[in-house]
Design a protein around this motif. Structure first.
Motif, PDB file in Angstrom:
ATOM      1  N   VAL A   5      -8.826 -13.745  -3.347  1.00 52.19           N
ATOM      2  CA  VAL A   5      -7.583 -13.511  -4.200  1.00 52.19           C
ATOM      3  C   VAL A   5      -6.342 -13.212  -3.852  1.00 52.19           C
ATOM      4  CG1 VAL A   5      -6.930 -12.526  -6.668  1.00 52.19           C
ATOM      5  CG2 VAL A   5      -8.427 -13.718  -6.569  1.00 52.19           C
ATOM      6  N   VAL A   6      -6.522 -12.413  -2.883  1.00 55.33           N
ATOM      7  CA  VAL A   6      -5.250 -11.246  -3.073  1.00 55.33           C
ATOM      8  C   VAL A   6      -4.878 -11.243  -1.475  1.00 55.33           C
ATOM      9  CG1 VAL A   6      -4.847  -9.064  -2.430  1.00 55.33           C
ATOM     10  CG2 VAL A   6      -6.435  -8.921  -4.532  1.00 55.33           C
ATOM     11  N   TYR A  15      -4.509   3.722   4.264  1.00 60.09           N
ATOM     12  CA  TYR A  15      -2.681   3.200   4.634  1.00 60.09           C
ATOM     13  C   TYR A  15      -1.639   2.846   3.846  1.00 60.09           C
ATOM     14  CZ  TYR A  15       0.872   0.875   6.881  1.00 60.09           C
ATOM     15  OH  TYR A  15       1.550   0.242   7.606  1.00 60.09           O
ATOM     16  N   ILE A  16      -0.670   3.982   3.595  1.00 58.91           N
ATOM     17  CA  ILE A  16       0.281   3.553   2.841  1.00 58.91           C
ATOM     18  C   ILE A  16       1.043   2.458   2.432  1.00 58.91           C
ATOM     19  CG2 ILE A  16       2.526   4.575   1.487  1.00 58.91           C
ATOM     20  CD1 ILE A  16       1.146   7.497   2.995  1.00 58.91           C
ATOM     21  N   GLU A  17       0.628   1.694   1.488  1.00 55.58           N
ATOM     22  CA  GLU A  17       1.381  -0.026   1.742  1.00 55.58           C
ATOM     23  C   GLU A  17       2.743  -0.275   1.543  1.00 55.58           C
ATOM     24  OE1 GLU A  17      -1.617  -2.777  -0.230  1.00 55.58           O
ATOM     25  OE2 GLU A  17      -2.815  -1.140   0.309  1.00 55.58           O
ATOM     26  N   LYS A  18       3.218   0.852   0.207  1.00 58.47           N
ATOM     27  CA  LYS A  18       4.812   1.018  -0.260  1.00 58.47           C
ATOM     28  C   LYS A  18       5.407   2.024   0.094  1.00 58.47           C
ATOM     29  CE  LYS A  18       4.499  -0.417  -4.500  1.00 58.47           C
ATOM     30  NZ  LYS A  18       4.821  -0.737  -6.108  1.00 58.47           N
ATOM     31  N   PRO A  19       5.647   1.936   1.663  1.00 64.01           N
ATOM     32  CA  PRO A  19       6.502   3.066   2.033  1.00 64.01           C
ATOM     33  C   PRO A  19       8.134   3.288   1.744  1.00 64.01           C
ATOM     34  CG  PRO A  19       5.834   1.886   3.683  1.00 64.01           C
ATOM     35  CD  PRO A  19       4.889   1.410   2.052  1.00 64.01           C
ATOM     36  N   LEU A  20       8.539   3.550   1.998  1.00 58.20           N
ATOM     37  CA  LEU A  20       9.696   3.748   1.964  1.00 58.20           C
ATOM     38  C   LEU A  20      10.543   3.306   3.205  1.00 58.20           C
ATOM     39  CD1 LEU A  20      12.882   3.886   0.401  1.00 58.20           C
ATOM     40  CD2 LEU A  20      12.688   6.610   1.623  1.00 58.20           C
ATOM     41  N   ILE A  21      11.588   2.104   3.283  1.00 58.23           N
ATOM     42  CA  ILE A  21      12.202   1.423   4.123  1.00 58.23           C
ATOM     43  C   ILE A  21      13.325   1.622   3.942  1.00 58.23           C
ATOM     44  CG2 ILE A  21       9.698  -0.120   4.964  1.00 58.23           C
ATOM     45  CD1 ILE A  21      11.038  -2.551   3.591  1.00 58.23           C
ATOM     46  N   MET A  53      -8.794  -1.820  -8.551  1.00 59.63           N
ATOM     47  CA  MET A  53      -7.613  -0.896  -8.598  1.00 59.63           C
ATOM     48  C   MET A  53      -6.249  -2.155  -8.079  1.00 59.63           C
ATOM     49  SD  MET A  53      -6.928   2.906  -8.442  1.00 59.63           S
ATOM     50  CE  MET A  53      -7.296   3.023  -7.203  1.00 59.63           C
ATOM     51  N   GLY A  54      -6.305  -2.819  -6.885  1.00 62.85           N
ATOM     52  CA  GLY A  54      -6.195  -4.146  -6.362  1.00 62.85           C
ATOM     53  C   GLY A  54      -6.260  -4.690  -6.799  1.00 62.85           C
ATOM     54  N   ASP A  74       0.011   3.104  -3.422  1.00 64.25           N
ATOM     55  CA  ASP A  74      -1.866   2.265  -2.656  1.00 64.25           C
ATOM     56  C   ASP A  74      -1.589   1.177  -2.545  1.00 64.25           C
ATOM     57  OD1 ASP A  74      -3.815   4.974  -1.966  1.00 64.25           O
ATOM     58  OD2 ASP A  74      -4.404   4.555  -3.927  1.00 64.25           O
ATOM     59  N   GLY A  75      -0.501   0.125  -3.403  1.00 62.54           N
ATOM     60  CA  GLY A  75      -0.471  -1.373  -3.323  1.00 62.54           C
ATOM     61  C   GLY A  75      -0.840  -2.012  -3.926  1.00 62.54           C
TER      62      GLY A  75
END
Length: 457
Positions: A78-79, A159-165, A9-10, A116-117
């Motif tokens: 790649v990533v 790991y939550i890669e897209k948290p609210l900051i 998916m990434g 998930d990012g």
């Protein structure tokens, strides 16, 4: 398997995002074959088919471990290393449309799709440690095998890669709650909570704990970064009221009451119900817990972990105010309310009380007797009424039958007494029902002739 799936998916997320941002995805100098993207697309398509149960009548081709290892190597290049594809033969628009459609289908079945990012980062926590000790972030499956080889039990999470900051800085929310009864489950949630910030600006390029672990026990070891926004507190903590003021400032004031607090409450209740069967059911006890939440970019709270015996020390100006108040309110709930159901419970609010149906009273075994009633023939009353011969006790007959048998015993019956006795007991004039053949046979077996009359065994 989830590590492999999130890698597929990434790669599709990386491809669609770069295409939408009009960035290069392939180059003459690229080193990654386009077959890697097709591999990820095929695996994601198979996942969607499995979720729709389309795999029942269709068998997918087997993917060998060496193929997965090769793909994960391409994904990492790649990533994480900014490598590009080469010899891209298919039209980019066609591949983009297929990848976009596949990701849209996956989002229906993957709850953490949005958080998930694309980097496939996982976090590993030792099962027997606390206060952030031994936690590691990994992005390569080989690192997982190396860590797991240490014979230490780990909790592995995506790991939550897209948290609210907030001001480019990561934070989490510590929410207290208390369980005062396990059966039925009773949960009290504290109305106040506090935010814990990291001391450095958030980035997925650096895996140092000062960027990702917001525990105060970890952050107190580091000096706040110079580039960090000055609006953030020096002691890296906000109470929930300051956070509400921030939400009002950015035009999201309603998010706390409509999304964040209800979401935390629901997560806590569901987690306690899921673990209820394994909880200690000691009466007249309570337990205080500390739940840690991360908010996603849409303000949805995600439960990270639940800590028993949470830290209630006066570590900062925020906890110096909240912790004494919390401990005082605990006493109000477990003692004052025990004596008076209307007593003040401070900032604790009962958010769940299990409703058990009343247990019906125990009535013993449900016994029943099958058969028909026996009637005594009309005649003289038994002479030995009131006496209970010892021989009689071996038969499970009713008192009326026993009295009738005493009467006929006193008349000194002849050889065929049994055949004359039983018809009288079941006289057609009195009883019109069917004859119980097995009872008659049993009576015949239980009697034998003697000199003094009939003797029972």
């Amino acid at each position: 398997s989830q590590f492999r799936q999130t890698a597929c998916m990434g790669l599709l997320k990386w491809f669609t995002q770069r295409y939408e941002d009009k960035l290069d995805v392939h180059s003459i100098e690229g080193s990654i074959p386009h077959s890697a993207l097709q591999f990820a697309l095929d695996r994601c398509t198979e996942y969607v088919a499995e979720q729709k149960h389309l795999d029942i009548d269709k068998e997918f081709p087997r993917v060998w471990d060496h193929e997965w290892e090769q793909f994960l190597g391409f994904f990492h290049s790649v990533v994480h290393k900014d490598e590009l594809f080469y010899d891209f033969k298919d039209k980019l628009l066609t591949k983009y449309a297929l990848a976009k459609t596949c990701l849209k289908e996956i989002s229906r079945f993957w709850p953490q799709f949005d958080i998930d990012g694309m980097r496939n980062i996982w976090i590993m926590k030792p099962g027997n440690k606390c206060r952030g000790r031994g936690i590691q972030l990994i992005k390569n499956i080989a690192d997982v095998d190396k860590i797991m080889g240490l014979k230490v039990k780990y909790v592995v999470q995506k790991y939550i890669e897209k948290p609210l900051i907030i001001y480019k800085t990561k934070f989490d929310i510590r929410q207290w709650f208390m369980v005062t009864n396990v059966q039925p489950l009773t949960i009290w949630m504290y109305k106040d909570s506090y935010l814990r910030f990291s001391s450095q600006i958030f980035s997925l390029e650096n895996f140092h704990e000062s960027l990702h672990l917001t525990n105060h026990a970890v952050q107190c070891k580091y000096i706040n970064g110079q580039l960090r926004d000055k609006s953030l507190p020096d002691d890296n903590m906000w109470d929930c009221h300051t956070f509400k003021a921030y939400l009002k400032q950015i035009g999201c004031m309603e998010k706390w009451n409509q999304v964040i607090f209800p979401g935390m409450r629901q997560s806590i209740i569901c987690a306690m119900l899921a673990s209820q069967d394994t909880m200690d059911r000691r009466p007249n006890t309570f337990e205080i817990y500390g739940a840690d939440f991360i908010l996603s970019e849409d303000f949805t709270p995600w439960l990270l972990e639940i800590n028993c015996s949470p830290d209630l020390s006066f570590s900062t100006s925020v906890t110096s105010r909240l912790c004494p108040q919390c401990m005082e309110d605990i006493i109000k709930v477990v003692l004052d309310r025990r004596k008076d159901s209307n007593a003040d419970t401070g900032l604790f609010e009962m958010v769940y009380k299990q409703n058990y149906p009343k247990t019906p009273p125990y009535l013993g075994m449900n016994l029943s007797v099958r058969g028909r009633k026996l009637f005594r023939a009309r005649g003289k009353p038994p002479k030995n009424e009131g006496k209970e011969p010892r021989e009689r006790m071996s038969l499970g007959l009713s008192s009326k039958v026993r009295k009738s048998l005493d009467y006929y015993k006193a008349e000194t019956l002849h050889d065929n007494v049994a055949t004359k006795l039983l018809p009288k007991l079941l006289s057609p004039d009195i009883y019109k029902g069917p004859v119980i053949e097995d009872l008659m046979e049993e009576l015949q077996k239980s009697m034998y002739e003697s000199d003094s009359g009939i003797k029972f065994v």
